[in-house]
Write a protein that holds these residues in place. Structure first.
Motif, PDB file in Angstrom:
ATOM      1  N   LYS A 110       0.858  -1.186  -0.087  1.00 38.52           N
ATOM      2  CA  LYS A 110       0.012   0.018  -0.095  1.00 38.52           C
ATOM      3  C   LYS A 110       0.964   1.218  -0.053  1.00 38.52           C
ATOM      4  N   PHE A 111       1.933   1.310   0.202  1.00 41.92           N
ATOM      5  CA  PHE A 111       3.027   2.128   0.360  1.00 41.92           C
ATOM      6  C   PHE A 111       4.121   2.231  -0.466  1.00 41.92           C
ATOM      7  N   ILE A 112       4.538   1.297  -1.110  1.00 40.11           N
ATOM      8  CA  ILE A 112       5.753   0.972  -1.825  1.00 40.11           C
ATOM      9  C   ILE A 112       5.837   1.789  -3.032  1.00 40.11           C
ATOM     10  N   ASP A 113       4.678   2.269  -3.724  1.00 42.61           N
ATOM     11  CA  ASP A 113       4.586   2.688  -4.939  1.00 42.61           C
ATOM     12  C   ASP A 113       4.071   4.221  -4.763  1.00 42.61           C
ATOM     13  N   SER A 114       3.809   4.505  -3.543  1.00 39.94           N
ATOM     14  CA  SER A 114       3.610   6.128  -3.165  1.00 39.94           C
ATOM     15  C   SER A 114       4.493   7.020  -3.299  1.00 39.94           C
ATOM     16  N   LYS A 115       4.193   8.384  -3.234  1.00 40.77           N
ATOM     17  CA  LYS A 115       5.053   9.392  -3.546  1.00 40.77           C
ATOM     18  C   LYS A 115       6.072   9.581  -2.259  1.00 40.77           C
ATOM     19  N   PHE A 116       5.786   8.934  -1.407  1.00 40.71           N
ATOM     20  CA  PHE A 116       6.491   8.946   0.175  1.00 40.71           C
ATOM     21  C   PHE A 116       7.778   8.246   0.217  1.00 40.71           C
TER      22      PHE A 116
END
Length: 431
Positions: A110-116
């Motif tokens: 859920k995070f790996i491809d986010s802008k964060f």
């Protein structure tokens, strides 16, 4: 290897999905500023803030500080059931953000491809993890092919057993012999019948038919391909195996991490317990009473359970220093220390190989326990994480588990499963 991971794994899923939906495109994310990480003498200096849900991160910080006295590492630990929401809120608002943050296997997708998340490949991480267990590296890779999260460990599993119980019901406590006795599900079913009969119904070979599910889970194809639900045909085979195990009294019907499951591991009412390497805390070893009493055998397929990854916040002003920390945990010095202190298995294949002959764990006596783990885990297929996989997997676990209990056909179970996936993910194509 995380004790609280099972609690927090499924919480906040709806919130995370909604808020992260518009945050893809990590390759375009700002990498932020980068304050100098070294003083005039070439020594690292500065302060890092790490967010986690896992208490052993403090040891990482302590070891890194000892190696680099000019660095201060502040570890902020949050309860597992609150961590995801707190982290996401901070990243969304940009207030009180960490430099480095932890992600658990259950929600890394859920995070790996986010802008964060910072592109660690652009900083040179690929060369440092080239000898890692393949699945470990791939789980930290984004859809753009760049590594965006790194783990310092692998989480292989095996069949743990009390040597005394194995000797009584299997006729041996030798791990190689037992591995050969259970290297196929057909052998397990036949052996399970014998144990049940020999014990008068008081002892079962394995804890739960769901062990089949857990062992198979990451060996099969991903649940989503090209935005379409993908049900690997092998799930039918494994479902029928689960039913056969249940119908023949091979399992004790004890769900993973239930109270009865833990008791069976300690009292010998189950001969073989499917366990991840990090779960030694489940053994009652008060005053060392369990030391040398256990063995670990290979399962029919290699498997892993859990795992924690670390990413650098893309807008951290401490990119350079943060990467020095990531390099440290990816390296052999920390992983050797961690192996010796906690028994957590390394991510590095080289650290495995350097310890295959000499590493010992108190619970397992003289057995070279790294061998069965390494032989199986290095063959695990490497799949990148995505935002769907773990939630769909949990739906299959639930529906298939109920189907085994109620002796339902595979077609009935599959129909119910597809209905649940449609309701939760209407954007997916489903035949």
């Amino acid at each position: 290897m995380k004790r609280n991971k099972l609690i927090g794994m499924l919480l906040s899923a709806i919130l995370l999905t909604g808020l992260l939906a518009g945050c893809s495109g990590g390759s375009e994310a700002s990498q932020g500023g980068s304050s100098p990480a070294k003083n005039e003498n070439g020594e690292l200096q500065g302060k890092l803030v790490i967010w986690t849900f896992f208490d052993q991160v403090q040891d990482m910080a302590d070891q890194f500080e000892a190696k680099h006295p000019g660095v201060t590492v502040e570890v902020k630990m949050f309860p597992g059931d609150q961590y995801q929401t707190k982290l996401l809120t901070a990243l969304q608002t940009g207030k009180d953000t960490p430099d480095i943050f932890d992600l658990e296997r259950g929600y890394i997708g859920k995070f790996i491809d986010s802008k964060f998340t910072t592109d660690l490949s652009a900083m040179g991480i690929d060369e440092l993890v080239k000898d890692n267990i393949p699945y470990v590296t791939e789980l930290g890779r984004g859809v753009d092919g760049k590594i965006r999260a790194v783990s310092d460990h692998s989480s292989p599993g095996g069949f743990w057993y009390l040597r005394e119980t194995a000797q009584e019901y299997l006729g041996t406590d030798d791990p190689d012999e037992i591995s050969g006795m259970v290297d196929s599900w057909d052998k397990i079913i036949q052996l399970g019948k014998q144990v049940y009969e020999a014990s008068g119904g008081k002892v079962h070979l394995i804890a739960n038919a769901g062990d089949v599910f857990d062992i198979a889970a990451y060996n099969l194809e991903p649940w989503v391909k090209d935005n379409k639900l993908n049900v690997d045909p092998q799930w039918q085979e494994y479902y029928e195996i689960q039913k056969e195990i249940r119908q023949n009294n091979v399992d004790a019907k004890l769900p993973f991490m239930s109270a009865g499951w833990g008791n069976a591991l300690n009292d010998g009412s189950v001969v073989l317990t499917s366990m991840p390497a990090w779960a030694g805390f489940m053994v009652d070893n008060k005053d060392g009473k369990a030391e040398g009493k256990y063995g670990v055998a290979k399962t029919p397929l290699g498997f892993y359970s859990g795992g924690t990854y670390r990413s650098i916040y893309s807008k951290s002003e401490n990119q350079e220093l943060s990467f020095e920390f990531i390099k440290y945990i990816a390296g052999p010095e920390w992983q050797q220390h961690n192996l010796e202190k906690t028994g957590n298995m390394p991510a590095s294949g080289k650290v495995y190989e350097d310890n295959l002959e000499q590493f010992k764990s108190p619970l397992f006596g003289d057995q070279n326990i790294l061998a069965p783990y390494y032989e199986t885990v290095k063959q695990m297929p490497g799949h990148t994480a995505d935002k769907y996989g773990e939630e769909i997997l949990s739906k299959w676990r639930k529906v298939a588990g109920e189907g085994v209990t109620n002796n339902r056909s595979y077609d009935e179970v599959l129909a119910d499963f597809i209905k649940e996936v449609k309701n939760s993910f209407p954007e997916l194509q489903i035949d």
